[in-house]
Design an enzyme around this catalytic site. Structure first.
Site, short mmCIF file in Angstrom:
data_model
loop_
_atom_site.label_atom_id
_atom_site.label_comp_id
_atom_site.label_asym_id
_atom_site.label_seq_id
_atom_site.Cartn_x
_atom_site.Cartn_y
_atom_site.Cartn_z
N ASP A 1 -2.32 6.50 6.30
CA ASP A 1 -3.28 5.54 5.76
C ASP A 1 -3.60 4.58 6.91
OD1 ASP A 1 -4.65 3.47 4.58
OD2 ASP A 1 -3.21 3.14 2.95
N LYS B 1 -12.66 -2.34 5.75
CA LYS B 1 -11.99 -3.18 6.74
C LYS B 1 -12.64 -3.03 8.12
CE LYS B 1 -8.71 -3.47 3.43
NZ LYS B 1 -7.84 -2.64 2.60
N TRP C 1 0.83 -1.22 0.00
CA TRP C 1 0.00 0.00 0.00
C TRP C 1 0.85 1.26 0.00
CZ3 TRP C 1 -4.14 -1.17 -2.12
CH2 TRP C 1 -4.81 -2.35 -1.84
#
Ligand SMILES: *Cc1c(COP(=O)(O)O)cnc(C)c1O
Length: 361
Positions: free
Chosen positions: A172, A196, A102
């Protein structure tokens, strides 16, 4: 109904109580005669839904008044571009810590807009830890400093938030937001994809400090400009209404559980059950350095691919679903977000013990 535990990394398990309430309200939302999907996003019912969702999120995360909360489309990935488009503006330069897939994607997007300085990386060891940060390597004139607080794929998590002084810290938090209390005031901008720990996929929540809004150049399209979304309270165009509604129910559920301190306590207990077993097992092991282990995503391997596949198949038959690890790591991964009950982790460890007995190396 099949009684299963879903260990998917995302889209992931949601609290049963939330799904039940959504089902109960599906055909008639609070006497409106309509489902939430059919309500006008400018009508009074939806206005109440989005305002209450924001108020509850502010309460559980203790978000200071000088931060805006935005509900945006494009998932977490659009933020990889929106962040540099809006914030890499003064010196066109930013510091990034490279801790997995990511951060890699975020770095490659940011490079389109300016200079990226990778201040630390754990790539050479397949991202099995959070690299040590040396402040001497930080750029004093960076427009921002970027981290991924929890690495969903590799199962690592920061235990300490870096000190970046006057340089805004961007995080993030897609896979660990709401898993424990955080001090929002340490960050310039926090974002998280919803699928999530928040709700259905397709949305990102952005928490941005007011002074960072309004820096984008005129060439930045409206939908990618934080200022436009702030001015329009996330209603510049039709927002992901149903996702916002479910997120709101999740926030209420978290409040009922006792807030983030209670979530953290439960998440620690859950993770400990699995890590304790992994550290004692002669068949399974965690590839992650103990001091960097995530509470949310727990990869584990046997070291034998065939055995891993056998485990995943047999676990699935036992109702322990979606345990396959990410393709770049292999093995297994148990994602145990807020909505995963302790019983799910206990059932997993119980099965792992049985599997270990019948598959001695
Ligand atoms: C899942 C995830 C993303 C990507 O989310 P999308 O909504 O699919 O764009 C980004 N960062 C992290 C840490 C993630 O776990």
């Amino acid at each position: 109904m099949a009684n299963i535990f879903n260990f998917s990394a995302g889209p992931a398990v949601l609290p049963k109580e939330v799904l039940k309430q959504a089902a109960d309200e599906m055909l008639d939302y609070k006497g409106s005669g309509m489902s939430v999907m059919e309500l006008s996003h400018r009508g009074k019912e939806f206005t109440q839904i989005i305002e209450q969702a924001e108020a509850n999120l502010r309460e559980i995360l203790a978000i200071p008044a000088n931060y805006h909360v935005l509900f945006l489309q494009g998932g977490a990935s659009l933020q990889f571009a929106m962040i540099p488009m809006n914030l890499m503006v003064k010196n066109k330069k930013a510091d990034y810590v490279h801790t997995g897939e990511w951060s890699k994607k975020a770095i490659s997007e940011a490079k389109r807009f300016g200079t990226v300085n990778v201040v630390a990386s754990s790539e050479k060891d397949n991202f099995t830890y959070i690299p040590e940060l040396n402040p001497a390597k930080f750029s004093k004139d960076a427009d921002y400093f970027y981290i991924v607080t929890n690495n969903t794929i590799y199962g690592t998590e920061y235990k300490e938030i870096p000190q970046t002084g006057d340089v805004p810290l961007i995080a993030d938090m897609s896979s660990n937001i709401l898993s424990a209390p955080i001090d929002v005031s340490k960050f310039g901008l926090i974002f998280a994809g919803a699928q999530k720990n928040i709700g259905p996929a397709g949305m990102a929540i952005v928490i941005i400090r007011a002074d960072l809004v309004g820096k984008a150049a005129d060439t930045v399209p409206s939908l990618m400009n934080y200022k436009i979304h702030v001015e329009n309270k996330s209603l510049f165009n039709t927002p992901p209404c149903y996702t916002i509604y479910i997120a709101g129910l999740v926030f209420e559920w978290i409040k009922k559980q006792g807030g983030l301190a209670a979530m953290e306590k439960r998440n620690r207990e859950k993770a400990e059950i699995l890590y304790d077993y992994l550290d004692r097992s002669s068949l399974f092991r965690s590839p992650v350095k103990p001091e960097c282990r995530s509470l949310m995503n727990i990869p584990f391997v046997t070291g034998n691919e065939e055995l891993d596949n056998k485990f995943i198949a047999e676990a699935s038959k036992r109702g322990l679903k979606t345990l396959k690890g990410h393709r770049t790591v292999g093995g297994m991964r148990a994602s145990i977000y807020n909505a995963m009950p302790k019983e799910g982790v206990e059932a997993l460890v119980q099965f792992m013990k049985e599997f270990e007995k019948s598959n001695k190396k």
